[in-house]
Scaffold this active site. Structure first.
Site, PDB file in Angstrom:
ATOM      1  N   ARG A 180     -24.046  13.133 -16.345  1.00  0.00           N
ATOM      2  CA  ARG A 180     -24.920  14.142 -17.200  1.00  0.00           C
ATOM      3  C   ARG A 180     -24.864  15.674 -16.766  1.00  0.00           C
ATOM      4  O   ARG A 180     -24.831  16.642 -17.409  1.00  0.00           O
ATOM      5  CB  ARG A 180     -26.353  13.716 -17.033  1.00  0.00           C
ATOM      6  CG  ARG A 180     -26.742  12.311 -17.775  1.00  0.00           C
ATOM      7  CD  ARG A 180     -27.983  11.928 -17.300  1.00  0.00           C
ATOM      8  NE  ARG A 180     -29.184  12.801 -17.614  1.00  0.00           N
ATOM      9  CZ  ARG A 180     -30.584  12.456 -17.197  1.00  0.00           C
ATOM     10  NH1 ARG A 180     -30.694  11.586 -16.376  1.00  0.00           N
ATOM     11  NH2 ARG A 180     -31.496  13.414 -17.328  1.00  0.00           N
ATOM     12  N   CYS A 239     -33.336  17.409 -11.195  1.00  0.00           N
ATOM     13  CA  CYS A 239     -32.910  16.121 -11.751  1.00  0.00           C
ATOM     14  C   CYS A 239     -33.204  16.445 -13.140  1.00  0.00           C
ATOM     15  O   CYS A 239     -33.156  17.438 -14.110  1.00  0.00           O
ATOM     16  CB  CYS A 239     -33.497  14.900 -10.963  1.00  0.00           C
ATOM     17  SG  CYS A 239     -35.419  14.998 -11.442  1.00  0.00           S
TER      18      CYS A 239
END
Length: 283
Positions: A180, A239
């Site tokens: 990611r 995050c």
């Protein structure tokens, strides 16, 4: 493994104190859809005796379009007060795996002024595997008045992050997985661009624990410095949606690093906008 963290307790410590007045145990489990786990269902089926369930989505800002955003001090106080939690309690939070969503609850309590908050090393999965006591009985709760003492300096906003990306005034530690971070894996939420903030370093939350236990201080330091983070300088943790960033915050605080903030909007906010700079690749 984490005996040298001032913010964790082990299962032996907790089991000896079950039922003690002033000790509040909180199941703060929350899972991504890909984990295929039902946090509330698991709690209802089995939890540590006396534990209360904290819903990460319910204890959030109801007016925010982003997932589980930090609520106002008033909303937080109302929610945890209704759980029977007092700011004078010694609080132990846990989740299933050990260090996934529990640090988020630990961080929220600390931001709201409760510093005698700890995380159960090994998590509930480890507790159950060791044959320690569990129950399906609902915990009897007497609501209490919770007084929040909010420290806004521990939270980074979108405006803060725009400045940091422009000036590099702080390091950014991104707790998402490498796929990611580099943009080679799609984001789990629709409409969110792939990649990371310019200048961010990838520090996957999963690298900070092993078998549900927080790494020792020496190993934490190696992992964090190996990701390119200088522990003598300020850090903002980020995050996907503000949950696992708190695992990095916990690791930093364990090493005595206190000049840190958590970017609450995290990648869901940054990657969901059209005017924020996004880069791909490892740097």
């Amino acid at each position: 493994m984490a005996e040298d963290s001032p913010f964790t307790v082990d299962a032996d410590w907790l089991q000896k104190r079950l039922g003690e007045p002033g000790l509040t145990i909180i199941d703060a489990s929350w899972y991504l859809p890909a984990q295929k786990r039902d946090a509330r269902g698991e709690y209802d089926a089995a939890h540590i005796p006396g534990a209360r369930f904290l819903d990460q989505d319910a204890v959030s800002d109801p007016d925010s379009p982003l997932p589980h955003t930090l609520p106002s001090p008033q909303h937080f106080a109302q929610y945890v007060g209704s759980m029977g939690v007092s700011a004078d309690d010694t609080i132990v939070v846990y989740d299933g795996p050990g260090f996934f969503s529990a640090p988020r609850a630990w961080w929220m309590f600390r931001v709201m002024g409760v510093f005698q908050t700890y995380i159960l090393d090994g998590g509930f999965d480890g507790w159950k595997a060791a044959g320690r006591p569990v129950t399906a009985e609902p915990t009897k709760i007497a609501p209490s008045v919770f007084h929040a003492d909010f420290d806004a300096g521990r939270v980074a906003s979108l405006a803060d992050m725009r400045r940091i990306v422009d000036t590099r005034a702080s390091q950014i530690a991104d707790a998402r997985g490498p796929g990611r971070f580099t943009g080679t894996e799609p984001e789990p939420r629709a409409g969110i661009r792939s990649g990371h903030m310019p200048g961010a370093r990838n520090l996957p939350y999963s690298a900070l624990s092993e078998n549900g236990e927080l790494l020792s201080k020496d190993r934490l330091r190696k992992v964090i410095e190996g990701a390119g983070i200088d522990l003598s300088k300020p850090v903002v943790t980020s995050c996907g949606s503000g949950i696992t960033a708190a695992v990095v915050t916990l690791a930093l605080e364990t090493l005595g690093h206190t000049d840190n903030r958590l970017y609450d909007g995290s990648w869901t906010e940054w990657g969901g906008l059209s005017d924020t700079p996004v880069v791909t690749g490892k740097e």
